[in-house]
Design an enzyme around this catalytic site. Sequence first.
Site, PDB file in Angstrom:
ATOM      1  N   LYS A  22      60.867  44.406  -7.091  1.00  0.00           N
ATOM      2  CA  LYS A  22      59.527  43.948  -7.471  1.00  0.00           C
ATOM      3  C   LYS A  22      58.861  44.957  -8.399  1.00  0.00           C
ATOM      4  CE  LYS A  22      55.998  44.741  -4.519  1.00  0.00           C
ATOM      5  NZ  LYS A  22      54.891  45.513  -5.079  1.00  0.00           N
ATOM      6  N   ASN A  23      58.932  46.240  -8.045  1.00  0.00           N
ATOM      7  CA  ASN A  23      58.183  47.255  -8.783  1.00  0.00           C
ATOM      8  C   ASN A  23      58.811  47.649 -10.108  1.00  0.00           C
ATOM      9  OD1 ASN A  23      56.337  47.065  -6.784  1.00  0.00           O
ATOM     10  ND2 ASN A  23      56.923  48.960  -5.749  1.00  0.00           N
ATOM     11  N   ARG A  92      47.193  44.374  -7.857  1.00  0.00           N
ATOM     12  CA  ARG A  92      46.764  45.537  -8.635  1.00  0.00           C
ATOM     13  C   ARG A  92      47.630  45.757  -9.860  1.00  0.00           C
ATOM     14  NH1 ARG A  92      44.344  49.400  -7.096  1.00  0.00           N
ATOM     15  NH2 ARG A  92      45.699  50.773  -8.235  1.00  0.00           N
ATOM     16  N   CYS A 116      42.256  48.739  -1.849  1.00  0.00           N
ATOM     17  CA  CYS A 116      43.212  47.914  -1.092  1.00  0.00           C
ATOM     18  C   CYS A 116      43.005  48.192   0.384  1.00  0.00           C
ATOM     19  CB  CYS A 116      44.643  48.221  -1.527  1.00  0.00           C
ATOM     20  SG  CYS A 116      45.232  49.765  -0.850  1.00  0.00           S
ATOM     21  N   ARG A 121      42.003  52.970  -4.708  1.00  0.00           N
ATOM     22  CA  ARG A 121      43.187  53.244  -5.541  1.00  0.00           C
ATOM     23  C   ARG A 121      42.731  53.260  -6.993  1.00  0.00           C
ATOM     24  NH1 ARG A 121      48.004  49.664  -3.621  1.00  0.00           N
ATOM     25  NH2 ARG A 121      49.126  50.902  -5.163  1.00  0.00           N
ATOM     26  N   PRO A 122      42.226  54.440  -7.418  1.00  0.00           N
ATOM     27  CA  PRO A 122      41.642  54.531  -8.761  1.00  0.00           C
ATOM     28  C   PRO A 122      42.654  54.314  -9.880  1.00  0.00           C
ATOM     29  CG  PRO A 122      41.897  56.709  -7.767  1.00  0.00           C
ATOM     30  CD  PRO A 122      42.264  55.710  -6.699  1.00  0.00           C
ATOM     31  N   VAL A 123      42.177  53.980 -11.067  1.00  0.00           N
ATOM     32  CA  VAL A 123      43.023  53.870 -12.264  1.00  0.00           C
ATOM     33  C   VAL A 123      42.521  54.816 -13.356  1.00  0.00           C
ATOM     34  CG1 VAL A 123      43.867  51.523 -11.819  1.00  0.00           C
ATOM     35  CG2 VAL A 123      41.674  51.847 -13.010  1.00  0.00           C
ATOM     36  N   ASP A 124      41.896  55.914 -12.924  1.00  0.00           N
ATOM     37  CA  ASP A 124      41.325  56.863 -13.909  1.00  0.00           C
ATOM     38  C   ASP A 124      42.399  57.455 -14.815  1.00  0.00           C
ATOM     39  OD1 ASP A 124      41.422  59.909 -12.049  1.00  0.00           O
ATOM     40  OD2 ASP A 124      42.209  57.967 -11.427  1.00  0.00           O
ATOM     41  N   ASP A 304      56.416  53.903   0.471  1.00  0.00           N
ATOM     42  CA  ASP A 304      56.622  52.479   0.772  1.00  0.00           C
ATOM     43  C   ASP A 304      57.608  52.251   1.909  1.00  0.00           C
ATOM     44  OD1 ASP A 304      56.304  51.350  -2.702  1.00  0.00           O
ATOM     45  OD2 ASP A 304      54.831  51.997  -1.221  1.00  0.00           O
ATOM     46  N   ILE A 326      50.968  60.767  -0.474  1.00  0.00           N
ATOM     47  CA  ILE A 326      50.617  59.910  -1.620  1.00  0.00           C
ATOM     48  C   ILE A 326      49.321  59.158  -1.334  1.00  0.00           C
ATOM     49  CG2 ILE A 326      51.426  58.074  -3.150  1.00  0.00           C
ATOM     50  CD1 ILE A 326      53.412  60.248  -3.270  1.00  0.00           C
ATOM     51  N   ARG A 396      54.468  38.680  -0.686  1.00  0.00           N
ATOM     52  CA  ARG A 396      54.220  39.315  -1.982  1.00  0.00           C
ATOM     53  C   ARG A 396      55.411  40.143  -2.440  1.00  0.00           C
ATOM     54  NH1 ARG A 396      48.975  42.615  -2.640  1.00  0.00           N
ATOM     55  NH2 ARG A 396      50.097  42.807  -4.619  1.00  0.00           N
TER      56      ARG A 396
HETATM   57  C1  EPZ Z   1      53.197  52.097  -7.223  1.00  0.00           C
HETATM   58  O1  EPZ Z   1      51.779  51.924  -7.102  1.00  0.00           O
HETATM   59  C2  EPZ Z   1      53.824  51.005  -6.347  1.00  0.00           C
HETATM   60  N1  EPZ Z   1      53.395  49.715  -6.831  1.00  0.00           N
HETATM   61  C3  EPZ Z   1      53.381  51.189  -4.906  1.00  0.00           C
HETATM   62  O2  EPZ Z   1      54.100  50.260  -4.104  1.00  0.00           O
HETATM   63  C4  EPZ Z   1      53.751  52.573  -4.425  1.00  0.00           C
HETATM   64  O3  EPZ Z   1      53.196  52.780  -3.151  1.00  0.00           O
HETATM   65  C5  EPZ Z   1      53.193  53.649  -5.389  1.00  0.00           C
HETATM   66  O4  EPZ Z   1      53.605  53.388  -6.734  1.00  0.00           O
HETATM   67  C6  EPZ Z   1      53.659  55.042  -5.021  1.00  0.00           C
HETATM   68  O5  EPZ Z   1      55.035  55.125  -4.988  1.00  0.00           O
HETATM   69  C7  EPZ Z   1      54.018  49.179  -7.910  1.00  0.00           C
HETATM   70  O6  EPZ Z   1      54.915  49.736  -8.506  1.00  0.00           O
HETATM   71  C8  EPZ Z   1      53.541  47.832  -8.349  1.00  0.00           C
HETATM   72  P1  EPZ Z   1      50.600  55.546  -8.198  1.00  0.00           P
HETATM   73  P2  EPZ Z   1      50.771  52.669  -8.101  1.00  0.00           P
HETATM   74  O7  EPZ Z   1      49.828  55.344  -9.439  1.00  0.00           O
HETATM   75  O8  EPZ Z   1      51.350  52.683  -9.446  1.00  0.00           O
HETATM   76  C9  EPZ Z   1      46.682  58.139  -7.316  1.00  0.00           C
HETATM   77  C10 EPZ Z   1      54.461  48.445  -2.658  1.00  0.00           C
HETATM   78  O9  EPZ Z   1      54.398  48.467  -1.424  1.00  0.00           O
HETATM   79  N2  EPZ Z   1      46.206  57.658  -8.621  1.00  0.00           N
HETATM   80  O10 EPZ Z   1      51.915  56.214  -8.286  1.00  0.00           O
HETATM   81  O11 EPZ Z   1      49.449  52.058  -7.901  1.00  0.00           O
HETATM   82  C11 EPZ Z   1      46.785  57.011  -6.278  1.00  0.00           C
HETATM   83  O12 EPZ Z   1      45.558  56.766  -5.666  1.00  0.00           O
HETATM   84  C12 EPZ Z   1      53.387  49.186  -3.477  1.00  0.00           C
HETATM   85  O13 EPZ Z   1      55.355  47.873  -3.306  1.00  0.00           O
HETATM   86  C13 EPZ Z   1      45.007  58.151  -9.105  1.00  0.00           C
HETATM   87  O14 EPZ Z   1      44.341  58.959  -8.457  1.00  0.00           O
HETATM   88  O15 EPZ Z   1      50.769  54.136  -7.454  1.00  0.00           O
HETATM   89  C14 EPZ Z   1      47.843  57.558  -5.333  1.00  0.00           C
HETATM   90  O16 EPZ Z   1      47.250  58.430  -4.423  1.00  0.00           O
HETATM   91  C15 EPZ Z   1      52.231  49.624  -2.652  1.00  0.00           C
HETATM   92  N3  EPZ Z   1      44.575  57.697 -10.312  1.00  0.00           N
HETATM   93  C16 EPZ Z   1      48.761  58.330  -6.276  1.00  0.00           C
HETATM   94  O17 EPZ Z   1      48.026  58.595  -7.466  1.00  0.00           O
HETATM   95  C17 EPZ Z   1      45.288  56.792 -11.062  1.00  0.00           C
HETATM   96  O18 EPZ Z   1      44.853  56.412 -12.158  1.00  0.00           O
HETATM   97  C18 EPZ Z   1      50.030  57.587  -6.651  1.00  0.00           C
HETATM   98  O19 EPZ Z   1      49.677  56.316  -7.137  1.00  0.00           O
HETATM   99  C19 EPZ Z   1      46.512  56.319 -10.557  1.00  0.00           C
HETATM  100  C20 EPZ Z   1      46.959  56.771  -9.338  1.00  0.00           C
END
Ligand code: EPZ
Length: 418
Positions: A22-23, A92, A116, A121-124, A304, A326, A396
């Site tokens: 999926k990812n 997301r 969530c 879960r910021p996107v900054d 995960d 994480i 999902r």
């Molecule tokens: C991906 O999410 C996966 N989703 C998640 O899987 C997985 O848990 C995660 O990576 C970590 O491995 C998909 O690939 C669709 P990150 P993502 O950006 O990209 C912080 C599942 O179960 N962060 O690597 O959203 C964030 O809050 C899902 O399949 C910021 O602070 O994760 C987290 O603490 C759930 N600012 C850390 O970084 C940002 O702009 C890692 O998040 C982005 C992230």
Amino acid sequence: MDKLRIRGGRPLEGEVRISGAKNAALPIMCAALLSAEPLSVTNVPRLMDTSTLTKLLGQLGVEVKRSDGRMVLQAKTISRPVAPYELVKTMRASVYVLGPLLARFGEARVSLPGGCAWGPRPVDLHIRGMQQLGAEVEIEHGYIVARCDKLKGATLSFEISSVGATGNILMAAAMAQGKTIIENAACEPEIEALAEFLASMGVGIEGVGTSRLAVTGTDRLHPADASMIPDRIEAGTFLAAAAMTGGDVEVTSVTPGHLDAVIGKLEEAGADVLVHERSVRVRAPERLNPLRVTTAPYPGFPTDMQAQFMALLSIASGTSTITDTIYQDRFTHVAELQRLGADIRVEGNTATIHGVPSLSGAPVMATDLRASAALILAGLVAKSETRVSRIYHLDRGYERIEEKLQGLGAAIRRVRGA
Ligand code: EPZ
């Protein structure tokens, strides 16, 4: 709403074929926005999330055709570069359209995903990255509004390793002028698959699979095709199920190297693990050993798989700990596991699990995708019946999971609209 009814106590046995990841599928499908050429992908899992994304891409004007296991995507042009709240709030990963829309069309309006089940879960990092490539980005009425004439290559260094931000910037940099360097990039296999796919479209990428990526943008993208890598989290879920139920299961069509951290912990727990070229077999021990698990970015132990291992360790002999580095508060499954008789305490981002001899079936509620998998695993070992509700979370990210489990001998069935 559908529910699952599970009768525990049967060891899982046999082989199960793992679906595409999926990812990896989600960002690769979004890469179609970068080009007017047709892109063809196979082994795309049939999930709620890939359907939601197909709907979103369709709304943007992307033609998506699916037949005989092949998906062909073509974005000859797009109608409006908008990803609406109604769709983004359900998934997301819709934020992955930001980079490609900005890179090719110079504008994007993407709803902020919001939080969530387990918190913000910021996107900054995504936003700052686009700004470093020269885009103007504002937040208006809950939307990320981004504009640029032409993105320009730059050197970015992420303070934390982010899968999503790495993927989004990779796709933006694919059409930026000049070279982009991403330092502390995520190294997850799903990001490696995305980078390889972009390279097959004609983008220059160095350092694939490492935390330093160098991307040379181009306007001349060509048709490409790829097969999705296997879903390592689905595979890990079945391997944990085998170890918990006293079973013997082989997961096939997998890339064993993607599972090293999970296999290492299963062996530490006492399971017998056989690794072949494209499959992994787990034979359960008499009783599971307790563990200390700490999640980390790849190749560390995946967050995960955290919930599934919490279910596994709830019946291990002794005291275990799980620390999630994480997501500090990814513990919404704890209260539901406690309803099944698990003895778990959470302090900060660490859960302490005192193994109990057995769990007992009860009605429980799924709160997110991996939490629902953990409740199924617990139900497979619990005495009498467990009923899991809100399984739309499960759909999902797991393709036909109850059928696959039935194929391994599990007493599990879906009750529609219960
Ligand atoms: C991906 O999410 C996966 N989703 C998640 O899987 C997985 O848990 C995660 O990576 C970590 O491995 C998909 O690939 C669709 P990150 P993502 O950006 O990209 C912080 C599942 O179960 N962060 O690597 O959203 C964030 O809050 C899902 O399949 C910021 O602070 O994760 C987290 O603490 C759930 N600012 C850390 O970084 C940002 O702009 C890692 O998040 C982005 C992230």
